[in-house]
Design an enzyme around this catalytic site. Structure first.
Site, PDB file in Angstrom:
ATOM      1  N   CYS A  53       0.834  -1.214   0.000  1.00  0.00           N
ATOM      2  CA  CYS A  53       0.000   0.000   0.000  1.00  0.00           C
ATOM      3  C   CYS A  53       0.863   1.256   0.000  1.00  0.00           C
ATOM      4  O   CYS A  53       0.527   2.264  -0.636  1.00  0.00           O
ATOM      5  CB  CYS A  53      -0.888   0.035   1.241  1.00  0.00           C
ATOM      6  SG  CYS A  53      -2.007  -1.340   1.378  1.00  0.00           S
TER       7      CYS A  53
HETATM    8  C1  BEZ Z   1       0.597  -4.616   1.884  1.00  0.00           C
HETATM    9  O1  BEZ Z   1       0.127  -3.528   1.551  1.00  0.00           O
HETATM   10  O2  BEZ Z   1       1.785  -4.853   1.820  1.00  0.00           O
HETATM   11  C2  BEZ Z   1      -0.336  -5.720   2.346  1.00  0.00           C
HETATM   12  C3  BEZ Z   1      -1.455  -5.404   3.099  1.00  0.00           C
HETATM   13  C4  BEZ Z   1      -2.266  -6.426   3.549  1.00  0.00           C
HETATM   14  C5  BEZ Z   1      -1.974  -7.734   3.231  1.00  0.00           C
HETATM   15  C6  BEZ Z   1      -0.865  -8.029   2.440  1.00  0.00           C
HETATM   16  C7  BEZ Z   1      -0.039  -7.017   1.998  1.00  0.00           C
END
Ligand code: BEZ
Length: 233
Positions: A53
């Site tokens: 994210c």
């Molecule tokens: C991420 O943004 O890295 C992420 C968020 C939730 C689950 C897996 C990855």
């Protein structure tokens, strides 16, 4: 009270995007007022301070001037509170060298997430520390009439492609303005497809340089300045 439940959203292409009021990293927000007469990209993230994210938001922030040129406003959504969003934005800017100024909506009770069906039921690991479902990576491209024109849904583990989101905006706007469709992997400047609603005589007037590969596949350059002279939908 937040619960894990199936979303009863029936939003599809052509549906009117529901309005909502919410806290955001830029203060209280009324979605329709924020969007005004612009296009909008509404996109969700699973969780603050997560790696994928963070890279996505930095990339959207860097590309924001291109969206602005196309009269598109950006608005993110993540389930955490605004205090956390603000702290996370500082990290995003530091890590990616961006200056993130669009709002990130806060949806701790998943009210908006359920309205827009941004909820994960496949990935049992995509839950918060209370076991509540996290949001997935949804993208809604919404036009100035608030009609949902395009939906993308990615799992938490797969980061999106901002260039693809921008390309989709270019395609939607070009197809709204001209009687065309855009082929596989099209980017602005490439040939476009003459719309099937035009017969060859009509096509010739609007697209003098069109060529028929097959009767159902006619390609033409899209010189927007030239076309504007004789092409009104
Ligand atoms: C991420 O943004 O890295 C992420 C968020 C939730 C689950 C897996 C990855």
């Amino acid at each position: 009270m937040a619960t894990n439940k199936p979303s009863d959203s029936t939003l599809r292409l052509g549906s009117i995007a529901p309005n909502f009021e919410s806290d955001s990293s830029n203060g209280k927000i009324n979605f329709y007022e924020y969007v005004g007469d612009s296009w909008c990209i509404l996109f969700s993230h699973p969780d603050d301070f997560t790696p994928v994210c963070t890279t996505e938001l930095g990339a959207f922030a860097k590309l924001e001037p291109e969206f602005t040129k196309r009269n598109v406003k950006l608005i993110g959504l993540s389930v955490n509170d605004t205090k956390m969003h603000k702290a996370w934005i500082e990290d995003i800017n530091e890590i990616t060298g961006s200056f993130l100024s669009f709002p990130i909506v806060s949806d701790p009770k998943r009210e908006i997430s359920h309205k827009y069906d941004m909820i994960d039921f496949q990935d049992s690991t995509n839950v918060d520390d209370k076991g509540l479902q996290l949001t997935i990576r949804s993208v809604f491209i919404i036009d100035p009439k608030k009609t949902i024109r395009l939906i993308m849904t990615y799992p938490a583990s797969t980061g999106r492609n901002t260039a693809e989101v921008l390309r989709c905006v270019d395609s939607l706007q070009a197809c709204d303005n001209y009687k065309i469709a855009t082929p596989i992997n099209w980017i602005p400047g490439d040939d476009v497809i003459v719309h099937n609603s035009l017969n060859n005589d009509e096509a010739k007037k609007l697209f003098p340089k069109f060529r028929a590969i097959k009767p159902y596949l006619r390609l033409t350059p899209l010189d927007i300045q030239e076309l504007n002279k004789n092409h009104k939908l």
